[in-house]
Design a protein around this motif. Sequence first.
Motif, PDB file in Angstrom:
ATOM      1  N   ARG A  19      14.159  -8.110 -22.057  1.00 13.39           N
ATOM      2  CA  ARG A  19      14.900  -8.600 -20.896  1.00 13.39           C
ATOM      3  C   ARG A  19      16.243  -9.199 -21.298  1.00 13.39           C
ATOM      4  O   ARG A  19      16.852  -9.927 -20.541  1.00 13.39           O
ATOM      5  CB  ARG A  19      14.078  -9.679 -20.174  1.00 13.39           C
ATOM      6  N   ARG A  22      21.969  -6.729 -20.462  1.00 12.34           N
ATOM      7  CA  ARG A  22      22.491  -5.366 -20.518  1.00 12.34           C
ATOM      8  C   ARG A  22      23.956  -5.433 -20.112  1.00 12.34           C
ATOM      9  O   ARG A  22      24.304  -5.744 -18.984  1.00 12.34           O
ATOM     10  CB  ARG A  22      21.729  -4.450 -19.540  1.00 12.34           C
ATOM     11  N   LYS A  24      27.710  -4.741 -18.990  1.00 14.98           N
ATOM     12  CA  LYS A  24      28.450  -3.831 -18.127  1.00 14.98           C
ATOM     13  C   LYS A  24      29.878  -4.340 -18.027  1.00 14.98           C
ATOM     14  O   LYS A  24      30.112  -5.534 -17.960  1.00 14.98           O
ATOM     15  CB  LYS A  24      27.860  -3.787 -16.714  1.00 14.98           C
ATOM     16  N   TRP A 101      20.369 -10.934 -15.891  1.00 12.84           N
ATOM     17  CA  TRP A 101      20.893  -9.823 -16.671  1.00 12.84           C
ATOM     18  C   TRP A 101      21.184  -8.570 -15.844  1.00 12.84           C
ATOM     19  O   TRP A 101      22.090  -7.807 -16.179  1.00 12.84           O
ATOM     20  CB  TRP A 101      19.923  -9.466 -17.792  1.00 12.84           C
ATOM     21  N   GLU A 102      20.420  -8.346 -14.797  1.00 10.77           N
ATOM     22  CA  GLU A 102      20.640  -7.143 -13.981  1.00 10.77           C
ATOM     23  C   GLU A 102      21.335  -7.468 -12.659  1.00 10.77           C
ATOM     24  O   GLU A 102      21.310  -6.667 -11.734  1.00 10.77           O
ATOM     25  CB  GLU A 102      19.295  -6.458 -13.696  1.00 10.77           C
ATOM     26  N   THR A 103      21.955  -8.634 -12.588  1.00 11.53           N
ATOM     27  CA  THR A 103      22.588  -9.070 -11.342  1.00 11.53           C
ATOM     28  C   THR A 103      24.089  -8.842 -11.405  1.00 11.53           C
ATOM     29  O   THR A 103      24.717  -9.061 -12.440  1.00 11.53           O
ATOM     30  CB  THR A 103      22.316 -10.570 -11.100  1.00 11.53           C
TER      31      THR A 103
END
Length: 344
Positions: A19, A22, A24, A101-103
């Motif tokens: 987790r 990531r 971007k 992290w994925e927001t």
Amino acid sequence: MPVCVHAEQSSYGSLRSDRLPRHKRPSQRREASSLCVTIGLINNMPQAAFAATERQFISLLDAASEDIEVRLSLYSLLDIPKRALDDDNTGSSYSSIDKLWETDLDALIVTGKEPVTVNLGDEPCWESLTQVLEWARENTYSTVWSCLAAHAAVLYLDGISRHKSDKKHFGVFECACVSGHPLTAGAPPRFIVPHSRWNSLSEEDLVSRGYSVLTRMAGVGVDTFVKEENSLFVFFQGHPEYDADTLLREYRRDVARYLNHEATTYPSIPLGYFDSSTEGVLTALRDKARSCQSEQLFASVCTALETIRVKNTWRPTMARIYRNWLEYIYARKSGSQLDDANVA
């Protein structure tokens, strides 16, 4: 325009390797609505100040936002005790940072906390904080690092250590603008900012490693500074978000700690904060407490503070600086959207 707080279901688990952030680039974001910025507030304050800190930042963003809609998501580091979140009375729902992290966010605000170790690298939240920092530098247009979070960030980024001062910088201090940076546009050449800290950073260390100092306090040193990379990192050693009575409540808390033998030094009266009459009363009580500690003395201190009404004279300038920050974020965001459209 009122700040819109986005409530998310809380989930506190361990930070597993699968987790981790990531990365971007900001230009890869999905398009958002016009005149809107999305901000994550990572509230790391202890239980006693948790709700107040949330309220203070929302109030400051509200004062700064004007025609820009601010959508705010609330987070806390996994290493902050869950009890502080379970017992908070904000009525808000916090998420742990493993949901970050994925927001898609345009910016972050990361608060400080009371340290529990001498070395920042030994703090329980150090690993989580550095992961947030790595995520922020690749996934936000800008991030604000407040107080201890600012010290931790520069230590991690460039190995810059803070230095403990001979006395606590506690009170309302006059700062001078020393840079023509867009963040201070429209601010007066000199203005006041609340501070509450023992530690400072060397301006020479900061400048030699690519930081730009925006404001400086006479005889004390750096106040606000920035580092411009992919994300603009903004560092506040002071507390622009403080309410009018925050320093008063902190002083009262520290007096109680001394009288309860939890601290060995009676706290200094916040500089430039109370009127001369109140300072005289508090000075007399301090002198009495140093010779005889008692519960009655604390009651006298509370009585002296009960009728004090401190005016938040720093709010207009702090709102101006935060307004400039929101405009910077929106301009970067709009430029990225244009870049995406041209590529398409």
